[in-house]
Scaffold this motif. Structure first.
Motif, PDB file in Angstrom:
ATOM      1  N   VAL A 198      45.826 110.708  69.548  1.00 15.09           N
ATOM      2  CA  VAL A 198      47.057 110.041  69.142  1.00 15.09           C
ATOM      3  C   VAL A 198      47.127 110.010  67.619  1.00 15.09           C
ATOM      4  O   VAL A 198      46.227 109.476  66.964  1.00 15.09           O
ATOM      5  N   PHE A 199      48.179 110.597  67.081  1.00 14.78           N
ATOM      6  CA  PHE A 199      48.410 110.617  65.623  1.00 14.78           C
ATOM      7  C   PHE A 199      49.424 109.533  65.297  1.00 14.78           C
ATOM      8  O   PHE A 199      50.510 109.487  65.878  1.00 14.78           O
ATOM      9  N   ILE A 200      49.053 108.648  64.377  1.00 16.99           N
ATOM     10  CA  ILE A 200      49.911 107.532  64.018  1.00 16.99           C
ATOM     11  C   ILE A 200      50.027 107.420  62.501  1.00 16.99           C
ATOM     12  O   ILE A 200      49.034 107.505  61.783  1.00 16.99           O
ATOM     13  N   ILE A 201      51.250 107.244  62.021  1.00 14.70           N
ATOM     14  CA  ILE A 201      51.483 106.847  60.643  1.00 14.70           C
ATOM     15  C   ILE A 201      52.138 105.477  60.697  1.00 14.70           C
ATOM     16  O   ILE A 201      53.186 105.289  61.322  1.00 14.70           O
ATOM     17  N   ALA A 202      51.495 104.493  60.068  1.00 12.94           N
ATOM     18  CA  ALA A 202      51.979 103.126  60.075  1.00 12.94           C
ATOM     19  C   ALA A 202      52.165 102.633  58.644  1.00 12.94           C
ATOM     20  O   ALA A 202      51.473 103.085  57.740  1.00 12.94           O
ATOM     21  N   LYS A 203      53.105 101.735  58.468  1.00 15.41           N
ATOM     22  CA  LYS A 203      53.386 101.212  57.132  1.00 15.41           C
ATOM     23  C   LYS A 203      53.146  99.704  57.108  1.00 15.41           C
ATOM     24  O   LYS A 203      53.587  98.984  58.011  1.00 15.41           O
ATOM     25  N   LYS A 204      52.447  99.235  56.101  1.00 16.30           N
ATOM     26  CA  LYS A 204      52.177  97.804  55.959  1.00 16.30           C
ATOM     27  C   LYS A 204      53.448  97.056  55.613  1.00 16.30           C
ATOM     28  O   LYS A 204      54.119  97.393  54.644  1.00 16.30           O
ATOM     29  N   ARG A 205      53.755  96.049  56.415  1.00 14.54           N
ATOM     30  CA  ARG A 205      54.982  95.281  56.184  1.00 14.54           C
ATOM     31  C   ARG A 205      54.836  94.379  54.969  1.00 14.54           C
ATOM     32  O   ARG A 205      53.734  93.982  54.600  1.00 14.54           O
ATOM     33  N   LYS A 247      49.798  96.976  64.970  1.00 14.13           N
ATOM     34  CA  LYS A 247      50.974  96.125  64.733  1.00 14.13           C
ATOM     35  C   LYS A 247      50.568  94.694  64.400  1.00 14.13           C
ATOM     36  O   LYS A 247      51.129  94.066  63.499  1.00 14.13           O
ATOM     37  N   GLN A 248      49.590  94.176  65.134  1.00 12.56           N
ATOM     38  CA  GLN A 248      49.135  92.804  64.904  1.00 12.56           C
ATOM     39  C   GLN A 248      48.509  92.630  63.529  1.00 12.56           C
ATOM     40  O   GLN A 248      48.490  91.517  62.980  1.00 12.56           O
ATOM     41  N   ALA A 249      48.003  93.725  62.958  1.00  9.08           N
ATOM     42  CA  ALA A 249      47.411  93.667  61.621  1.00  9.08           C
ATOM     43  C   ALA A 249      48.468  93.694  60.517  1.00  9.08           C
ATOM     44  O   ALA A 249      48.128  93.611  59.338  1.00  9.08           O
ATOM     45  N   GLY A 250      49.748  93.800  60.908  1.00 12.36           N
ATOM     46  CA  GLY A 250      50.826  93.735  59.921  1.00 12.36           C
ATOM     47  C   GLY A 250      51.478  95.061  59.594  1.00 12.36           C
ATOM     48  O   GLY A 250      52.054  95.224  58.516  1.00 12.36           O
ATOM     49  N   PHE A 251      51.410  96.000  60.526  1.00 10.20           N
ATOM     50  CA  PHE A 251      51.989  97.325  60.307  1.00 10.20           C
ATOM     51  C   PHE A 251      53.182  97.581  61.225  1.00 10.20           C
ATOM     52  O   PHE A 251      53.250  97.047  62.335  1.00 10.20           O
ATOM     53  N   SER A 252      54.072  98.424  60.758  1.00 14.05           N
ATOM     54  CA  SER A 252      55.117  98.980  61.615  1.00 14.05           C
ATOM     55  C   SER A 252      54.803 100.454  61.841  1.00 14.05           C
ATOM     56  O   SER A 252      54.294 101.131  60.940  1.00 14.05           O
ATOM     57  N   ILE A 253      55.075 100.952  63.029  1.00 11.26           N
ATOM     58  CA  ILE A 253      54.765 102.344  63.372  1.00 11.26           C
ATOM     59  C   ILE A 253      55.903 103.257  62.930  1.00 11.26           C
ATOM     60  O   ILE A 253      57.045 103.087  63.344  1.00 11.26           O
ATOM     61  N   GLU A 254      55.575 104.241  62.096  1.00 10.59           N
ATOM     62  CA  GLU A 254      56.567 105.194  61.589  1.00 10.59           C
ATOM     63  C   GLU A 254      56.544 106.508  62.358  1.00 10.59           C
ATOM     64  O   GLU A 254      57.583 107.149  62.546  1.00 10.59           O
ATOM     65  N   ARG A 255      55.361 106.936  62.775  1.00  5.97           N
ATOM     66  CA  ARG A 255      55.194 108.168  63.555  1.00  5.97           C
ATOM     67  C   ARG A 255      54.140 107.902  64.630  1.00  5.97           C
ATOM     68  O   ARG A 255      53.143 107.230  64.374  1.00  5.97           O
ATOM     69  N   GLN A 256      54.351 108.483  65.828  1.00  2.38           N
ATOM     70  CA  GLN A 256      53.359 108.349  66.900  1.00  2.38           C
ATOM     71  C   GLN A 256      53.568 109.481  67.894  1.00  2.38           C
ATOM     72  O   GLN A 256      54.607 109.559  68.535  1.00  2.38           O
ATOM     73  N   TRP A 257      52.567 110.375  67.994  1.00  2.00           N
ATOM     74  CA  TRP A 257      52.665 111.469  68.946  1.00  2.00           C
ATOM     75  C   TRP A 257      51.268 111.924  69.364  1.00  2.00           C
ATOM     76  O   TRP A 257      50.272 111.514  68.788  1.00  2.00           O
TER      77      TRP A 257
END
Length: 209
Positions: free
Chosen positions: A202-209, A183-193
């Protein structure tokens, strides 16, 4: 170019290539969720690609795939697999994400699967992912987070395992730390499980803001 831990992965490449996916249902779920964020015009990158299985799976869904790894043996197996699969939009390169040095905001998606916990400076790694992704670009990761599980105590054996060349460098991560750094790198979390024993992966899909 200095490649770290390549000897361990070169040594284990053949065995790694023959290994079955631990949980086929989970693997297919990861593929499907990732592919929901892909499109035919995308240029994507997977670092720590291993023998290229996942890169090959995603290749039909995008325009171009770059796959990089620190092990020449892994790269060789990946190229052979891609050729046998008839995949011609996938390029393999030896090196690290830093070595690859992609242009700023040049990629649509970056994948780092089962690799972040093997990297000593993950903050710099995540920052590099953010640098090379376009705004709105996707960062997909699957990471062993041992920090909140009893598996972290196995790390006491790591110096011996490394001395015997039975394990690479592995770093203890807490899921909360990883999410905060993304998040601090500029991403929002779209998926996390989670999945695996004690939900340590931990599987994460993040999108760059």
């Amino acid at each position: 170019m200095v490649i770290k831990s390549d000897k361990f992965w070169d040594k284990t490449a053949d065995k790694y290539a023959k290994k079955a996916v631990p949980d086929e249902k989970i693997y297919q779920k990861k593929l499907a969720e990732t592919q929901a964020f892909l499109s035919k015009d995308m240029h994507i990158l997977e670092f720590g690609c291993g023998t290229g299985s996942t890169a090959i799976e995603h290749a039909p869904y995008v325009r171009k795939v770059e796959a990089i790894d620190i092990s020449q043996k892994m790269i060789d197996i990946g190229r052979s697999r891609a050729e046998k699969a008839g995949v011609n939009n996938l390029t393999f390169t030896l090196g690290t994400l830093e070595d690859f040095n992609a242009k700023p905001a040049s990629l649509d998606a970056v994948l780092g699967l089962n690799v972040i916990h093997l990297v000593p400076n993950r903050t710099a790694l995540i920052a590099e992912v953010a640098r090379i992704l376009k705004p709105g670009g996707v960062f997909v990761s699957s990471t062993g987070c041992l920090g909140n599980s009893y598996f972290r105590f196995l790390m006491l054996l790591m110096p011996l395992l490394k001395l015997l060349k039975l394990a690479p460098d592995i770093f203890v991560i807490r899921e909360s730390e990883l999410v905060s750094e993304i998040k601090q790198a500029g991403f929002s979390i779209e998926r996390q499980w989670h999945h695996g024993p004690q939900g340590i992966t931990v599987f994460i899909i993040a999108k760059k803001r």
